[in-house]
Design a protein around this motif. Sequence first.
Motif, mmCIF file in Angstrom:
data_model
loop_
_atom_site.group_PDB
_atom_site.id
_atom_site.type_symbol
_atom_site.label_atom_id
_atom_site.label_comp_id
_atom_site.label_asym_id
_atom_site.label_seq_id
_atom_site.Cartn_x
_atom_site.Cartn_y
_atom_site.Cartn_z
ATOM 1 N N LEU A 65 -7.219 -5.163 3.525
ATOM 2 C CA LEU A 65 -5.988 -4.513 2.993
ATOM 3 C C LEU A 65 -5.098 -4.418 4.423
ATOM 4 O O LEU A 65 -4.601 -3.408 4.613
ATOM 5 N N GLU A 74 -4.294 -6.593 -7.115
ATOM 6 C CA GLU A 74 -3.027 -7.422 -7.133
ATOM 7 C C GLU A 74 -2.768 -8.340 -5.805
ATOM 8 O O GLU A 74 -3.115 -7.574 -4.723
ATOM 9 N N GLY A 75 -2.531 -9.497 -5.972
ATOM 10 C CA GLY A 75 -2.231 -10.466 -4.931
ATOM 11 C C GLY A 75 -2.554 -11.785 -4.990
ATOM 12 O O GLY A 75 -2.838 -12.145 -6.415
ATOM 13 N N GLN A 114 -8.032 6.785 -3.612
ATOM 14 C CA GLN A 114 -6.773 5.599 -3.550
ATOM 15 C C GLN A 114 -6.005 5.704 -2.446
ATOM 16 O O GLN A 114 -5.614 6.779 -1.929
ATOM 17 N N ASP A 147 -2.149 4.828 -0.532
ATOM 18 C CA ASP A 147 -0.947 4.076 -0.855
ATOM 19 C C ASP A 147 -0.426 3.371 0.362
ATOM 20 O O ASP A 147 -1.120 3.321 1.289
ATOM 21 N N ALA A 148 0.627 2.724 0.247
ATOM 22 C CA ALA A 148 1.181 1.802 1.060
ATOM 23 C C ALA A 148 1.317 2.145 2.633
ATOM 24 O O ALA A 148 1.054 1.681 3.647
ATOM 25 N N LEU A 204 -5.058 -0.768 -7.325
ATOM 26 C CA LEU A 204 -4.605 0.251 -8.106
ATOM 27 C C LEU A 204 -5.669 0.704 -9.406
ATOM 28 O O LEU A 204 -6.395 -0.021 -9.681
ATOM 29 N N ASP A 258 0.694 -6.626 3.328
ATOM 30 C CA ASP A 258 1.156 -6.251 1.976
ATOM 31 C C ASP A 258 0.888 -7.150 0.783
ATOM 32 O O ASP A 258 1.376 -6.959 -0.178
ATOM 33 N N ARG A 304 1.153 1.423 -11.822
ATOM 34 C CA ARG A 304 1.960 0.383 -12.103
ATOM 35 C C ARG A 304 3.382 0.544 -12.395
ATOM 36 O O ARG A 304 3.760 1.620 -13.051
ATOM 37 N N ARG A 354 -1.695 -7.598 -0.871
ATOM 38 C CA ARG A 354 -2.838 -7.205 -1.793
ATOM 39 C C ARG A 354 -2.834 -5.738 -1.935
ATOM 40 O O ARG A 354 -2.749 -4.918 -1.088
ATOM 41 N N ARG A 355 -2.865 -5.183 -3.026
ATOM 42 C CA ARG A 355 -2.691 -3.822 -3.638
ATOM 43 C C ARG A 355 -3.851 -3.607 -4.372
ATOM 44 O O ARG A 355 -4.280 -4.430 -5.209
#
Length: 375
Positions: A361, A274-275, A298, A300-301, A369, A364, A375, A366-367
Amino acid sequence: MPTFEHQFTAANGTVTTNSISLTVQDIENAGVLEVLQSPGATLGHWQFLGALLDPTVSSFSFQQPLGHAREVKTAISGLFGRFVARAYATQHLGLTHFAHVRKPPMALGGVMRGQLRRVPYQRGDMPDWVAWGPSAGMAIVEAKGCHDGKGPQAALDRAYVQANRAEIRVRGRPAPFKRYAIATRWGFTSPKTSAPMLWVKDPDEDAEISAAEQESLQLAMVRWHMGSLLVSLGHDALAKPLLELTGHRFKNRVADAQRRAEAALDDTVPMVVEGDIAPDTPLVGGYVGRAGRLSATQLDASELATLNKLGLRPTFVGIERDAIKQAIEGTVRRAPPALDDDGTLSLREGEDGAGSWVLPLDDDARRVLPLDGGR
């Protein structure tokens, strides 16, 4: 955008001189893919360029020579030369799929018995890559980087000799391809100014093979490109049968490898990005950084923020799931990338034209998942 003085010697002997541009990000992305597809440890030694370049000049010039000892300069020049040559070959020659030349004979389509071979009576190191692009066809490429004050001619000559040690054959008959020798001479602003140069020699190898044989070579290149990348990204169960498909000659073995590859693909959780600038299709891949591949499936932020704070520059590298599925089935129908007005490939940020993506990355915007959650 950094520039090189560019000299291109075409197959007919015509020499064209101009200047060309490559972004630092283009070269770093090519470096990521190059290191990941190379045999051995996938240590992240690609993202050096921005810190070494002189920001006060428009050319691709380093602030200082790459070390003091000649062997250090030679080693680093050779490494960066590969990165630049691969970015150039993609952007300006239309080559999108790369496989490192293994010990010949190297299988390039088992059913049609396509092979990369050593030219008879030619001894010495083999060239760097066998490559293919939808608009460019098959190619054998050798890259050299140098720091010679006289220019890259000597390196280009060595690259040309090396590129001539390999050939492509189908069922023992010669296949049409291009041989490219690419040499880069670095520019430095201290202790003296010298212009960065990128010189290319392009001889043709003419031959005729059937449309089915051409498709077999192309499919093998797609499988080599994807399989060698998936190995380094931790998808061995998917990569192994995909690479086997480049060499199997018998239909029962091809079918078995296809079944195993399809099962492995079904068991792999694809990722969506996403981005503002992101592929619009799920990817199969993994995370890498300056220390090499990251084992996490994966991030996370907060984990991304920590990696960025430590200067490890987390990056997601992936291949479009649909493209992998087509490669397994043998139904590759990828449309050739469009060309800009200047003849270069029109690619989105992070895209290489082969269905592969290199997506930093570092903010923020671009994510990444899992397709089935997050989501």
